[in-house]
Design an enzyme around this catalytic site. Sequence first.
Site, PDB file in Angstrom:
ATOM      1  CG  PHE A 410      -8.022  -7.812  -6.514  1.00 60.95           C
ATOM      2  CD1 PHE A 410      -9.286  -7.673  -7.047  1.00 60.95           C
ATOM      3  CD2 PHE A 410      -7.259  -6.702  -6.275  1.00 60.95           C
ATOM      4  CE1 PHE A 410      -9.771  -6.423  -7.354  1.00 60.95           C
ATOM      5  CE2 PHE A 410      -7.743  -5.451  -6.572  1.00 60.95           C
ATOM      6  CZ  PHE A 410      -8.995  -5.310  -7.120  1.00 60.95           C
ATOM      7  CB  CYS A 411      -7.358 -13.732  -3.225  1.00 60.15           C
ATOM      8  SG  CYS A 411      -9.090 -13.985  -3.087  1.00 60.15           S
ATOM      9  CG  ASN A 412      -1.720 -10.467  -4.770  1.00 60.06           C
ATOM     10  OD1 ASN A 412      -0.919 -10.152  -3.888  1.00 60.06           O
ATOM     11  ND2 ASN A 412      -1.362 -10.758  -5.992  1.00 60.06           N
TER      12      ASN A 412
END
Length: 847
Positions: A410-412
């Site tokens: 999640f791009c995290n």
Amino acid sequence: AAISGAGLGPARPARRALPASPSQLPCSNFVFLSGITYLDHAGSALFPESLLKAFTDDLRDNVYGNPHSQNISSRLTHDTIEHVRYRILQHFHTSAEDYTVIFTSGCTAALKLVAEAFPWIPEGTKQPSSRFCYLTDSHTSVVGMRGITSSMNVLSVPVKPKEMLLSEKNTLPPEEQNCTTPHLFSYPAQSNFSGTKYPLSWIHDIKSGKLCPTEIPGKWFVLLDAASYVSTSPLDLGVHQADFIPISFYKIFGFPTGLGALLVSNRIAPFLRKSYFGGGTAAAYLAGEDFYFPQKSIAERFEDGTVSFLDIIALKHGFDVLERLTGGMENIKQHTFALAHYTYTVLSTLKYANGAPVVRIYCDTDFSSPDVQGPIINFNILDENGEVIGFSQVDKMASLYNIHLRTGCFCNTGACQMHLGISNEDIRRNLQAGHVCGDDVDVIDGRPTGSVRISFGYMSTFEDAQSFLKFIIATRFSKSDTAVPFQSSVTKLPTESVKSPVQDDYSSCNNANKLAPRMHILDRDLWDSSPAAVKTVKWQPQGTETESIRAAVSETAVPTWRRGGKPITVTNIYLYPIKSCSAFEVAEWPVGNQGLLYDRNWMVVNQNGVCITQKQEPRLCLINPSIDLKQNIMIIQAEENPGKEAVICESKVCSHRVKTYDCGERIAGWLSTFLGRSCRLIRQSSDIKSNKHQKNAKGLTPATSISLSLVNEAQYLLINVASISHLKDHISARLEEPLEIQELIPRFRANLVISAPESFEEEEWAEISVGSLRFQVVGPCSRCQIICIDQQSGERNKEFLQSLSAARGRKVSVILQSSRIARSGECFASLGHATMVVLQRTGPAAF
Ligand SMILES: *Cc1c(COP(=O)(O)O)cnc(C)c1O
Ligand SMILES: *[C@@H]1O[C@H](CO)[C@@H](O)[C@H](O)[C@H]1NC(C)=O
Ligand SMILES: *[C@@H]1O[C@H](CO)[C@@H](O)[C@H](O)[C@H]1NC(C)=O
């Protein structure tokens, strides 16, 4: 009434129901969602139909000119935009006295703007230098700001959430307390990984020096990344006075996309720096001299070029519709939290017969209140032994159930590492092993590289939560597994003992909105008086390829030793002239340099030119194309309606530069009527070079870059009847119903069906020959959900992929490529005529 019931833990306080009048119910606005469980609201909200309608009505009734012009329509645009700015400020409980709204292309662009415009003091001046601090649980777009700050010689300092909680009161020596060096601290109001809400009280504590992320003297400013938070929670900037608040509007309204804003506190706004000046940002400038005087309005100073003015006008309708449907953000917060809490409670109590939990939830809170936890649940599914089931597997299964969820990191990365226990070293090693962000390598060395996320939005219903839980239960506690379903008290819950106003309101109307059954094609539906459900497409011959000569079985091929030693025969040859449509069986067929001639040469596309496959449109398998090589025509026939042929498309290849060409209006009209949606038929017009297949090539590097047909993943797909037969027994046992091998074979959409004595022996082959043709065996092919579609009826049965996954990890066929470019005129000899010879074996394939 609150959601409550046995086994659900403490009952939550009663929630305010959403408006109850049927005409106002959100679900009547989301008709297009019928049959789909959308659980990725943190990725993007969904827009209600009434928003689009209000917007298009507005555009029809008003003329909006470029806001930088001076005429009447421009004035209207300018004024409407100003009105929307006020509306945004009002939404966040503040006003133009305290905050400025700068429109950007999104949250990420807003973050970049802060990084560029913040009045940093770099290292190496007489004054103490600035620091850029950010919470490690930040979005990639925040972490990326350090790229800009480091180029400005400003140090960045990552801070872990734990460190914030331990952080002590600032005790600077008095001589440093007057220091005015500006520092920036950035944190997300809500993690878009786990849904954790970080305390908004940090804003005040950091600015006042009570909470100090580092020991450096200076003045702290706070950037609150509210992109995820504001989609389901109210934010009061009157109370929580952050200095910068970046947002993206699609996360709130679902529409428009590509539009966001930076809300800037007016205390810092005048100090922001601006070097570039684009259209509209300058009050006056001289083109030939370095003379530039910025616009007085801070917003206009930072809005380069012409703002996306029609989209900004759409925001107005977004706010109106949201208010009308839900009664405001506080209701949304309660509603979405109730759904997430319910789902969390059931999920965390699910257990296998041996007591092992079914999911591992990554969560920093106990879901005790919507003030600490947003409507996001992040987890991995486990098997009975506690091993993680890869997220890409979960994703594929979910899509069979029409459940949309989000998988990956999640791009995290920060949050992902923290929760999954992945070290920096692991990330580097995974990268070396070929795992990059966004791919589907989901488990490395038995450890997950990502997870599964579900998230709720204001249009989510109680049924969505139930569908999701039913999916987990159905896939984890299937009949043939040894595990027994979890305790009956919980099983009953979803349908019987749980009542909520939300459920009552929504379910009745959801049922009423089932998709109308797809149109069946009838003669009178067709585009003209032709009574036929048969269409033909004519094309220009492709050079000499069309000449078909039966090849003799090669005398030169020397067979290699095989177990059993019995002969292998090719039993069927299929081609699929139109991608995802039905197979065309042939007895012999010419080969081109992309595989079988005309195999997957055409495809059906939607009105925007995007390919439609059986994954979206199972009925494609009812369309039967066949090819008449002598006449150069393709005959397209739909199962239900045999009829007279009509040549409808005599298009020429327009130009070699064009990659595909369209087969015209008439065939498009026919297909659209048949499928009940707007689509067209297009054809590849020239060879496309691709090396996409290389990811499957187990160490084999092809000598030449081979050609693949435009829409093909491999030149040839081969299945062995013996392997399918083996699988059939397994699936039959699992489904508890007999299966016909003849019904199973078409699901694999192979080009070559062979009959070898032993099941799965094809996985050990390296090179084979059929007649005079030689092929390299590239490797096993992973199957997708298309095998769940009955190729006779277009019906789906999701058990198939589950059974295949259980039996073979989704692999049951092999991909071939030509060992060399075929000579013109070469073709497959067929059916019993051709003996297939294995020329080389590799060791047993690893599965
Ligand atoms: C979505 C999101 C972003 C990025 O927003 P874009 O619209 O992709 O620019 C940043 N931060 C958080 C917390 C988000 O949820
Ligand atoms: C007003 O200005 C816009 C933008 O330049 C232009 O498109 C439009 O034609 C103008 N209208 C009139 C009435 O001048
Ligand atoms: C801080 O600034 C104030 C006013 O500018 C001044 O009176 C005071 O002496 C300064 N304190 C220190 C420690 O420099």
